[in-house]
Scaffold this active site. Structure first.
Site, PDB file in Angstrom:
ATOM      1  N   CYS A 266      -0.045  -6.635   5.256  1.00 59.68           N
ATOM      2  CA  CYS A 266      -0.739  -5.606   5.137  1.00 59.68           C
ATOM      3  C   CYS A 266      -1.015  -4.902   4.120  1.00 59.68           C
ATOM      4  CB  CYS A 266      -1.984  -5.574   6.490  1.00 59.68           C
ATOM      5  SG  CYS A 266      -1.335  -7.014   7.559  1.00 59.68           S
ATOM      6  N   ALA A 267      -0.962  -4.331   2.913  1.00 63.35           N
ATOM      7  CA  ALA A 267      -0.196  -3.135   2.134  1.00 63.35           C
ATOM      8  C   ALA A 267      -1.475  -1.836   1.624  1.00 63.35           C
ATOM      9  CB  ALA A 267       0.620  -4.067   1.094  1.00 63.35           C
ATOM     10  N   PRO A 269      -3.580   1.440   1.239  1.00 62.64           N
ATOM     11  CA  PRO A 269      -3.384   1.198  -0.279  1.00 62.64           C
ATOM     12  C   PRO A 269      -1.796   1.989  -0.621  1.00 62.64           C
ATOM     13  CG  PRO A 269      -4.023   3.611   0.966  1.00 62.64           C
ATOM     14  CD  PRO A 269      -3.897   2.213   2.069  1.00 62.64           C
ATOM     15  N   GLY A 270      -0.932   1.281  -0.108  1.00 57.53           N
ATOM     16  CA  GLY A 270       0.231   1.199  -0.872  1.00 57.53           C
ATOM     17  C   GLY A 270       1.158   1.633  -0.084  1.00 57.53           C
ATOM     18  N   LYS A 272       3.041   2.901   2.375  1.00 60.00           N
ATOM     19  CA  LYS A 272       4.225   1.670   3.261  1.00 60.00           C
ATOM     20  C   LYS A 272       4.910   1.388   1.972  1.00 60.00           C
ATOM     21  CE  LYS A 272       2.413   2.225   7.327  1.00 60.00           C
ATOM     22  NZ  LYS A 272       1.505   2.553   7.306  1.00 60.00           N
ATOM     23  N   ASP A 290      -2.803  -8.130   0.609  1.00 57.06           N
ATOM     24  CA  ASP A 290      -3.964  -7.003   1.030  1.00 57.06           C
ATOM     25  C   ASP A 290      -5.174  -8.044   0.872  1.00 57.06           C
ATOM     26  OD1 ASP A 290      -4.356  -4.521   2.862  1.00 57.06           O
ATOM     27  OD2 ASP A 290      -5.669  -5.741   1.759  1.00 57.06           O
ATOM     28  N   ASP A 336       2.319  -4.174   9.000  1.00 61.37           N
ATOM     29  CA  ASP A 336       1.062  -2.879   9.237  1.00 61.37           C
ATOM     30  C   ASP A 336      -0.129  -3.154   9.354  1.00 61.37           C
ATOM     31  OD1 ASP A 336       0.860  -0.147   9.416  1.00 61.37           O
ATOM     32  OD2 ASP A 336       0.519   0.150   7.361  1.00 61.37           O
ATOM     33  N   CYS A 389      -1.485   2.124  13.245  1.00 64.47           N
ATOM     34  CA  CYS A 389      -2.034   3.046  13.984  1.00 64.47           C
ATOM     35  C   CYS A 389      -3.190   3.185  15.488  1.00 64.47           C
ATOM     36  CB  CYS A 389      -2.595   3.765  12.581  1.00 64.47           C
ATOM     37  SG  CYS A 389      -4.046   2.970  11.871  1.00 64.47           S
TER      38      CYS A 389
HETATM   39  C1  SAM Z   1      -3.406  -0.471   8.333  1.00 67.79           C
HETATM   40  S1  SAM Z   1      -4.037  -1.043   6.862  1.00 67.79           S
HETATM   41  C2  SAM Z   1      -2.627  -0.916   5.706  1.00 67.79           C
HETATM   42  C3  SAM Z   1      -2.568   0.861   5.079  1.00 67.79           C
HETATM   43  C4  SAM Z   1      -1.168   0.662   4.575  1.00 67.79           C
HETATM   44  N1  SAM Z   1      -0.245  -0.606   4.990  1.00 67.79           N
HETATM   45  C5  SAM Z   1      -0.458   1.764   3.662  1.00 67.79           C
HETATM   46  O1  SAM Z   1       0.711   2.348   4.389  1.00 67.79           O
HETATM   47  O2  SAM Z   1      -0.696   2.433   3.367  1.00 67.79           O
HETATM   48  C6  SAM Z   1      -3.930  -2.846   7.263  1.00 67.79           C
HETATM   49  C7  SAM Z   1      -4.327  -3.125   5.685  1.00 67.79           C
HETATM   50  O3  SAM Z   1      -4.354  -4.643   6.487  1.00 67.79           O
HETATM   51  C8  SAM Z   1      -5.994  -5.700   5.599  1.00 67.79           C
HETATM   52  N2  SAM Z   1      -6.042  -6.866   6.337  1.00 67.79           N
HETATM   53  C9  SAM Z   1      -6.845  -7.024   6.631  1.00 67.79           C
HETATM   54  N3  SAM Z   1      -7.215  -8.766   7.514  1.00 67.79           N
HETATM   55  C10 SAM Z   1      -5.825  -8.850   6.365  1.00 67.79           C
HETATM   56  C11 SAM Z   1      -5.267  -9.579   6.417  1.00 67.79           C
HETATM   57  N4  SAM Z   1      -4.960 -11.196   6.885  1.00 67.79           N
HETATM   58  N5  SAM Z   1      -4.152 -10.235   5.443  1.00 67.79           N
HETATM   59  C12 SAM Z   1      -3.976  -9.543   4.484  1.00 67.79           C
HETATM   60  N6  SAM Z   1      -4.459  -8.098   5.087  1.00 67.79           N
HETATM   61  C13 SAM Z   1      -5.081  -7.525   6.060  1.00 67.79           C
HETATM   62  C14 SAM Z   1      -6.393  -3.837   5.387  1.00 67.79           C
HETATM   63  O4  SAM Z   1      -7.570  -4.776   4.259  1.00 67.79           O
HETATM   64  C15 SAM Z   1      -6.202  -3.317   5.579  1.00 67.79           C
HETATM   65  O5  SAM Z   1      -6.103  -2.658   4.453  1.00 67.79           O
END
Ligand code: SAM
Length: 453
Positions: A266-267, A269-270, A272, A290, A336, A389
């Site tokens: 779940c990356a 906007p990148g 991590k 994502d 994440d 978070c």
């Molecule tokens: C907490 S944010 C990620 C932040 C990111 N890891 C960073 O450090 O910038 C959670 C992310 O999970 C994505 N998401 C939600 N459901 C998902 C799924 N089923 N598969 C993959 N990504 C998903 C969302 O679009 C969101 O961008």
């Protein structure tokens, strides 16, 4: 909205942002950023706009508690733009010392005349009656001690107050809510492949930017809010990435090594993914997934700007089985997870008004599905980090407890060993948990699991 350099228009913009946050579930930071970047505002106005927007969102519960008795009809029945104009004006009157009361009131009336002329008399009447009460010493903002209840006193919805008291006890819940209402710095992570933290600090200070080293993450620099990120020296050159301090600690928990293949499920906007790529000196492969197409574009944009080529971003649902070319096996996996975000109320105060308590169970189920789905792609001996978070037990400890109960080839490892010295105190019972009231960061949770050989 043009010609935005006078203070009246700053208040109008703030009211409009709050209107959109409330009625269209928009994100305050994105709307603000649009105005901060527009080039139409002088520095003082940028600061005021940021203060009015975030301050009013932080204290909305308390403001509404003081506004309601001044109205003949309910707050919910008041025109939404006027409701938010009243809120920002009460914020100035109750919480800010530098703005003369008459100026805040006159400007609100002028904005009402310009935007909703029929409401101008109403706005004037409500605000004048508040001024009379204030003159008699009947109302005040942050320093008020005799608030009717904690929800109003700390400006949190009642369901959240109940939860925090249940999880943390009365004293810590109060401390947490108080911390949630503090102004927060903008935090960036230095790209150590381009510059050291000291070099970037020196560069910014020489340019007159008030920057300080963070205390929890060795790569963090704190800046005052209200600065335009893209205008900071080094942005285009990829010297840094905006990322909150607690969030910066997660990649250390993953602990990647050069040449490894890593899944960031779940990356976007990148934040991590790019940190992981920097830690392996861009030597290896990071598959960044994502579900958000725009989010995937942002991962690629950030990777490009930071000078990283090891990240491969794709729009994929990680809660479903992965296509063969993405199915690993991986040396490390980071989940994440999408979460309620309740650890980030300092920087996203609107979340407390937008979230519904029912979201928590729904998100916990999604988190469990994602974790379960991707865990199978991990190499024996590999590491799986789960992070959020938020601070709810359902989305954190319980997700891990259920996962471990169903997957006995995984074990929880001690997170402290992998964190920088400055953050080891944030580990309890092997879980990493950053707390706003203790650590002066966002609230964060992470668990580091190992798949036994
Ligand atoms: C907490 S944010 C990620 C932040 C990111 N890891 C960073 O450090 O910038 C959670 C992310 O999970 C994505 N998401 C939600 N459901 C998902 C799924 N089923 N598969 C993959 N990504 C998903 C969302 O679009 C969101 O961008």
């Amino acid at each position: 909205m043009t010609g935005l350099s006078d203070a009246k228009n700053v208040r109008q913009i703030a009211a409009e942002i709050l209107y959109r946050v409330e009625n269209q579930k928009a994100y305050a930071d994105l709307l603000l950023d649009h105005h901060l970047r527009s080039g139409n505002l002088v520095d003082a106005d940028r600061g005021l706009l940021t203060e009015l927007t975030y301050g009013t969102l932080r204290w909305r519960g308390k403001i509404d508690g003081q506004l309601a008795p001044l109205l003949k009809r309910s707050l919910a029945d008041t025109d939404p733009l006027i409701r938010n104009l009243l809120r920002i004006t009460l914020y100035q009157l109750l919480f800010l010392d530098k703005i003369p009361a008459y100026a805040a009131v006159n400007e609100a009336v002028e904005i009402a005349k310009a935007t909703k002329p029929k409401s101008a008399g109403f706005v004037n009447g409500v605000l004048r009656s508040l001024l009379r009460k204030l003159a008699k010493g009947e109302q005040r903002g942050e320093s008020e001690t005799a608030a009717t209840n904690l929800a109003e006193e700390y400006s949190h919805p009642q369901w959240l107050v109940d939860r925090w008291r249940e999880y943390f006890g009365e004293e810590q819940a109060r401390a947490l809510m108080l911390a949630n209402n503090q102004r927060t710095p903008l935090v960036v992570r230095v790209n150590l492949r381009k510059a050291s933290r000291e070099e970037l600090l020196e560069n910014w200070r020489a340019a007159g930017i008030a920057a300080d080293a963070g205390t929890a993450s060795p790569q963090a620099i704190r800046l005052p809010t209200g600065v335009s990120v893209e205008a900071l020296p080094g942005f285009s050159e990829g010297w840094f990435q905006v990322q909150s301090e607690a969030s910066q600690l997660v990649a250390y928990l993953v602990g990647p090594a050069l040449g490894e293949i890593i899944l960031d499920a779940c990356a976007a906007p990148g934040g991590k993914s790019t940190h992981l790529a920097e830690l392996i000196d861009d030597q290896g492969k990071i598959i960044a997934l994502d579900t958000s197409a725009r989010g995937v574009e942002r991962i690629a944009e950030n990777a490009r700007r930071l000078g990283l080529t090891s990240i491969h971003a794709q729009c994929v649902n990680a809660s479903k089985p992965l296509a063969e070319n993405l199915a690993g096996p991986y040396d490390r996996i980071l989940v994440d997870a999408p979460c309620s975000g309740l650890g980030t109320l300092r920087s996203h105060p609107e979340i407390k008004w937008q979230r519904d308590e029912r979201d928590i169970a729904r998100l916990a189920a999604l988190q469990a599905r994602i974790l379960e789905a991707v865990a199978q792609y991990l190499n024996p001996g590999g590491v799986l980090v789960y992070s959020t978070c938020t601070l709810t037990v359902e989305e954190n400890q319980q997700v891990i407890d259920h996962f471990l109960a169903a997957n006995n080839q995984f074990e929880l490892t001690d997170a402290a060993r992998y964190l920088p010295e400055s953050a080891r105190h944030m580990v309890q019972g092997n879980y990493f948990q950053a707390l706003p009231q203790r650590d002066d960061t966002d609230g964060f949770f992470a668990a580091r699991l190992r798949k036994v050989d």
